[in-house]
Design an enzyme around this catalytic site. Structure first.
Site, mmCIF file in Angstrom:
data_model
loop_
_atom_site.group_PDB
_atom_site.id
_atom_site.type_symbol
_atom_site.label_atom_id
_atom_site.label_comp_id
_atom_site.label_asym_id
_atom_site.label_seq_id
_atom_site.Cartn_x
_atom_site.Cartn_y
_atom_site.Cartn_z
ATOM 1 N N ALA A 20 0.853 -1.181 0.000
ATOM 2 C CA ALA A 20 0.000 0.000 0.000
ATOM 3 C C ALA A 20 0.896 1.240 0.000
ATOM 4 C CB ALA A 20 -0.870 -0.015 1.250
ATOM 5 N N GLY A 77 0.663 -5.096 0.875
ATOM 6 C CA GLY A 77 -0.496 -5.127 -0.011
ATOM 7 C C GLY A 77 -0.161 -5.699 -1.385
ATOM 8 N N GLU A 88 -0.289 -9.296 -0.899
ATOM 9 C CA GLU A 88 -1.701 -9.645 -0.666
ATOM 10 C C GLU A 88 -2.455 -9.696 -1.991
ATOM 11 O OE1 GLU A 88 -2.082 -6.494 2.384
ATOM 12 O OE2 GLU A 88 -3.111 -8.039 3.557
ATOM 13 N N GLU A 109 4.410 -5.578 7.232
ATOM 14 C CA GLU A 109 3.648 -4.511 7.887
ATOM 15 C C GLU A 109 4.011 -4.343 9.352
ATOM 16 O OE1 GLU A 109 2.433 -6.565 5.639
ATOM 17 O OE2 GLU A 109 0.904 -5.619 4.398
HETATM 18 N N1 3HC Z 1 4.547 3.444 0.034
HETATM 19 C C1 3HC Z 1 4.991 4.675 -0.289
HETATM 20 N N2 3HC Z 1 6.270 4.936 -0.631
HETATM 21 C C2 3HC Z 1 7.115 3.904 -0.646
HETATM 22 C C3 3HC Z 1 6.713 2.591 -0.329
HETATM 23 C C4 3HC Z 1 5.362 2.382 0.016
HETATM 24 N N3 3HC Z 1 4.893 1.166 0.302
HETATM 25 N N4 3HC Z 1 7.790 1.782 -0.427
HETATM 26 C C5 3HC Z 1 8.821 2.557 -0.800
HETATM 27 N N5 3HC Z 1 8.412 3.838 -0.938
HETATM 28 C C6 3HC Z 1 9.218 4.981 -1.379
HETATM 29 C C7 3HC Z 1 10.301 5.348 -0.387
HETATM 30 O O1 3HC Z 1 9.816 6.242 0.593
HETATM 31 C C8 3HC Z 1 11.333 5.975 -1.292
HETATM 32 O O2 3HC Z 1 10.904 7.287 -1.569
HETATM 33 P P1 3HC Z 1 11.992 8.445 -1.818
HETATM 34 O O3 3HC Z 1 12.802 7.991 -2.987
HETATM 35 O O4 3HC Z 1 11.156 9.638 -2.052
HETATM 36 O O5 3HC Z 1 12.786 8.511 -0.557
HETATM 37 C C9 3HC Z 1 11.209 5.176 -2.582
HETATM 38 O O6 3HC Z 1 9.919 4.573 -2.540
HETATM 39 C C10 3HC Z 1 12.249 4.083 -2.741
HETATM 40 O O7 3HC Z 1 12.247 3.288 -1.560
HETATM 41 P P2 3HC Z 1 13.596 2.673 -0.978
HETATM 42 O O8 3HC Z 1 14.639 3.714 -0.884
HETATM 43 O O9 3HC Z 1 13.222 1.936 0.255
HETATM 44 O O10 3HC Z 1 13.973 1.676 -2.166
HETATM 45 P P3 3HC Z 1 14.716 0.277 -2.103
HETATM 46 O O11 3HC Z 1 14.907 -0.141 -3.503
HETATM 47 O O12 3HC Z 1 15.886 0.344 -1.191
HETATM 48 O O13 3HC Z 1 13.678 -0.737 -1.426
HETATM 49 C C11 3HC Z 1 11.535 -1.741 -1.069
HETATM 50 C C12 3HC Z 1 12.494 -1.062 -2.074
HETATM 51 C C13 3HC Z 1 12.151 -3.071 -0.599
HETATM 52 C C14 3HC Z 1 10.239 -1.972 -1.750
HETATM 53 C C15 3HC Z 1 11.370 -0.821 0.160
HETATM 54 O O14 3HC Z 1 11.036 0.467 -0.301
HETATM 55 C C16 3HC Z 1 10.324 -1.237 1.145
HETATM 56 O O15 3HC Z 1 10.573 -2.092 1.962
HETATM 57 N N6 3HC Z 1 9.135 -0.609 1.091
HETATM 58 C C17 3HC Z 1 8.083 -0.797 2.039
HETATM 59 C C18 3HC Z 1 7.427 -2.135 1.913
HETATM 60 C C19 3HC Z 1 6.305 -2.244 2.906
HETATM 61 O O16 3HC Z 1 6.461 -2.052 4.094
HETATM 62 N N7 3HC Z 1 5.112 -2.561 2.402
HETATM 63 C C20 3HC Z 1 3.953 -2.659 3.208
HETATM 64 C C21 3HC Z 1 3.198 -1.386 3.149
HETATM 65 S S1 3HC Z 1 1.830 -1.353 4.251
HETATM 66 C C22 3HC Z 1 0.650 -2.267 3.439
HETATM 67 O O17 3HC Z 1 0.869 -2.744 2.372
HETATM 68 C C23 3HC Z 1 -0.651 -2.350 4.150
HETATM 69 C C24 3HC Z 1 -1.547 -3.335 3.512
HETATM 70 O O18 3HC Z 1 -1.468 -4.528 4.207
HETATM 71 C C25 3HC Z 1 -2.957 -2.860 3.506
#
Ligand code: 3HC
Ligand code: NAI
Length: 688
Positions: free
Chosen positions: A69, A108, A111, A131
């Site tokens: 998400a 997400g 998911e 998450e």
């Molecule tokens: N939402 C919004 N922005 C995100 C994002 C997300 N899920 N994931 C990454 N970004 C953004 C970062 O803030 C960053 O922005 P910036 O360049 O402006 O600083 C950019 O994307 C690149 O991110 P990284 O520097 O972390 O890039 P990497 O290549 O090192 O890593 C990744 C990529 C492994 C995908 C890492 O970004 C990551 O772990 N992201 C989060 C994953 C996560 O936690 N997902 C769960 C979200 S909550 C959810 O899904 C709820 C659902 O269950 C309803």
């Protein structure tokens, strides 16, 4: 804006060999924000209605499958379609829908894949539900679908642990159906065609049952809860995840989904999740530094580490772990061998624990060479990393030697904790190449790397310092030069406040307990007893009983190493409150006329941690840290400041700055309060 306009440019749709391919392209990481959700919704409807398409592939362009998400949308109103609407449409499709995964399918994003009828992935792909590290749970069916495919125990490990699985492991658990060799899209199309030709069933995970009956599932969940009690401390998300998985095992799918959403919403508004989301963005923001984008980091392919003590050995290990060859240098063979022996032992330990293979352990050890000849060790390398004793004259001498021997274009870095980097740089003919790379002990484990820019450090060298952080898998935070840089300087008032506070009545054990309950693994007195009272600023020659620390040191109570400091220790190094130390403190208080009273734990926390907030604000107003969130990142990753508070600055915002300033006026006096903090408090502003 119309939905079509919103989704414009986010997706492409085509039909190949009777299979529709919906490709999403939303850089950088294909987060499932509003425009992506609209594009998915439209693309799925189109494929369902498209007579030419017998199946649908959902895949992503760019570096990764959906990263989850869009976290930046959290906390606001979530616009429809939401993820569950999209997943319902996928499940309802009469044509098989296949997720084709590359990069990371997270949260997400995974998911979504779980809602598809089938999942294929390239071998390098990773899938996971992280998450928990945002203080959340998978809120779009992840807790309900995972146990139906992989079983309750795997679901607990995957979702509470939050660590992604590689494609091969995911295939073993059934979370991935097939690994695609070669081109992902072509492989996925062939896979979907085969499903169609074989009349494979539309496998809806919602219709599957979990592997355990409700009673067995409850017992497994209870056992898991009991075994992980300590890991859950301070966090709400793991407990809610366990409850959601229990719902999967005991309720019909749609009721489980409802329960999952309630538990998700509870977390979304929790202070822990707000703090952890703050840290997610803070860690990424820390990498944004005032150096032009076209300034490229230099390549660091070889390192000489000078000083094979605690830090030098740890730093060398960190580079070796990253595959960078290291020459470890010390004054004599015995010292250098002690350091190298410790490093080899670390690798052997990793092999013994099964964390790396024996071949990998040998490879890392093979990248290490040792030397007692500084000049020849330094001459060929890209980075010289100094980690000798914390003594300015010694550091200046060593940097002059390094300057004489290092090649042009080599980076000259110091690991000093408190010394003036500009004075060290002035001992060389090339201060623009000198930088601080301040690692935290143990340097191969701790995630923080403070990159210290001197007055003359050049931009490419600063950019390289930050890149070294990434190369080593650490979080790099840029700091200016001051006594202690960001983390050590900000935390110093916690120790001085603790020393002052015990004179007013609380015992060291009461102070430590209040700080432990706040969330630190160690209180200030536990910490000082571990490190040694003698090494933290005690000057044996000039010691004259002027402080409690001096008195204890003069009594030979140096901490754990002497079986006594602020606490007493038994043979197993178990601590107990020390009547001797407490008498020293009370006598000292009486002698200096400090009035006695009792303190609540909340007061103790305020007395010790509000001054840290104040110092953090000073570090920001002086421009030592680029922003308040960098202070949070430094203290969480360098000092174990509890993650669920978001770090001192985020915590201060949640407590309320006016309250903190009013308390600081009493604790440290109005003149010592940071003007920035006072201004923000008066304006109703916030630090982060
Ligand atoms: N939402 C919004 N922005 C995100 C994002 C997300 N899920 N994931 C990454 N970004 C953004 C970062 O803030 C960053 O922005 P910036 O360049 O402006 O600083 C950019 O994307 C690149 O991110 P990284 O520097 O972390 O890039 P990497 O290549 O090192 O890593 C990744 C990529 C492994 C995908 C890492 O970004 C990551 O772990 N992201 C989060 C994953 C996560 O936690 N997902 C769960 C979200 S909550 C959810 O899904 C709820 C659902 O269950 C309803
Ligand atoms: P240490 O005492 O464990 O090791 C220092 C090593 O430097 C010794 O092996 C010594 O023989 C060697 N050395 C001294 N002079 C030398 C010379 N001229 N040439 C080659 N080697 C020489 O010290 P430690 O703890 O590793 O600290 C090193 C530096 O790291 C200090 O600046 C310290 O402030 C800093 N630091 C220490 C941390 C810690 O927790 N110990 C944390 C972060 C930084």
């Amino acid at each position: 804006m119309s939905e079509a306009a919103v989704a414009e440019g986010v997706s492409t749709y085509k039909v190949t060999d009777g299979v529709a391919v919906l490709a999403i392209d939303s850089p950088p990481v294909n987060a499932l924000g509003y425009s992506v959700r609209v594009a998915l919704d439209e693309g799925i409807s189109r494929a369902v209605a498209d007579d030419a398409a017998k199946a649908l592939i959902i895949r992503c362009d760019g570096r990764t499958f959906f990263a989850g998400a869009d976290i930046s949308e959290f906390g606001g109103e979530l616009r429809k379609p939401d993820l569950n609407d999209i997943f319902l449409a996928i499940e309802a499709s009469a044509k098989p829908v296949v997720a084709a995964i590359h990069g990371t399918a997270l949260g997400g994003g995974f998911e979504l894949a779980l809602a598809c009828h089938y999942r294929v992935a390239v071998a390098s792909a990773k899938v996971g539900l992280p998450e928990v590290s945002l203080g959340l749970l998978p809120g779009a069916g992840g807790t309900q679908r995972t146990p139906r495919i992989a079983g309750v125990e795997t679901a607990l490990e995957l979702i509470v642990g939050g660590r992604p699985l590689g494609a091969a492991k995911a295939q073993k658990t059934g979370l991935i159906d097939e690994i695609i060799e070669g081109d992902l899209e072509a492989g996925a199309v062939a896979y979907a065609r085969k499903l169609v030709e074989e009349g494979a069933p539309l496998r809806r995970v919602r219709d599957m049952s979990v592997d355990l009956d409700p009673e067995a599932a409850k017992a497994a969940i209870e056992a898991y809860r009991a075994a992980h009690k300590r890991d859950f401390r301070g966090f709400k998300a793991p407990g809610n995840i366990v409850k959601a998985i229990e719902a999967a095992a005991t309720l019909p799918f749609d009721e489980g989904l409802k329960r999952e959403w309630e538990l998700f919403e509870e977390l979304m508004s929790s202070s822990e999740s707000i703090a952890q989301r703050h840290l997610f963005f803070a860690e990424r923001t820390a990498g944004k530094i005032p150096v032009a984008r076209d300034v490229k980091p230099l390549v660091v392919a070889s390192v000489a580490v000078i000083g094979a003590g605690t830090m030098g050995s740890g730093i060398a290990t960190a580079f070796l772990n990253a595959g960078v060859p290291v020459t470890l240098v010390d004054r004599d063979e015995a010292a250098v061998e002690r350091g190298a022996g410790g490093i080899r032992k670390t690798f052997a330990g990793l092999v013994a624990k099964g964390r790396i293979t024996e071949a990998e352990g040998d490879r890392r050890s093979g990248l290490l060479t040792t030397s007692t000849d500084l000049a020849s060790a330094v001459a060929p390398v890209d980075l010289v990393m100094e980690a000798v004793f914390e003594d300015i004259d010694l550091k200046k001498t060593v940097f002059a030697q390094i300057d004489a021997a290092a090649k042009q274009g080599a980076i000259l870095a110091s690991n000093t904790s408190f010394l003036d980097l500009d004075r060290i740089a002035a001992a060389t003919s090339r201060p623009e190449w000198v930088i601080g790379l301040h690692f935290f002990a143990p340097a191969n484990i701790m995630r923080l790397l403070e990159v210290v820019r001197g007055a003359k450090t050049s931009d490419p060298v600063i950019a390289t310092g930050m890149a070294i952080g990434r190369q080593l898998g650490k979080i790099a935070v840029l700091s200016g030069v001051c006594d202690g840089f960001i983390a050590n300087r900000a935390m110093t008032p916690r120790m001085s406040s603790a020393e002052a506070l015990v004179l007013e009545g609380p015992t060291p054990a009461q102070v430590d307990k209040a700080i432990n309950d706040y969330g630190f693994a160690m209180g200030p007195f536990q910490m000082i007893d571990l490190v040694g009272l003698d090494v933290i600023g005690w000057d044996r020659e000039n010691s004259a009983g002027r402080t409690v620390q001096e008195v204890l040191c003069e009594m030979d109570r140096w901490g754990q190493k002497k079986n006594g400091g602020y606490y007493d220790y038994d043979e197993a190094r178990r601590a107990s409150p020390s009547p001797v130390a407490e008498k020293v403190i009370r006598d000292f208080a009486e002698k200096t006329g400090v009035p006695q009273r009792s303190f609540t734990d909340a007061e103790i926390v305020e007395r010790l941690l509000y001054p840290v907030v104040n110092e953090g604000a000073r570090i920001v107003e002086e421009g030592i840290a680029l922003r308040a969130s960098d202070v949070d990142v430094a203290l969480v990753t360098g000092y174990g400041w509890p993650v669920w508070t978001g770090g001192p600055m985020c915590w201060a915002d949640s407590v309320g700055l006016p309250k903190i300033v009013a308390a600081l006026d009493e604790i440290i006096g109005p003149d010592a309060v940071s003007p920035l903090l006072r201004k923000l408090a008066a304006e109703g502003g916030s630090l982060t």
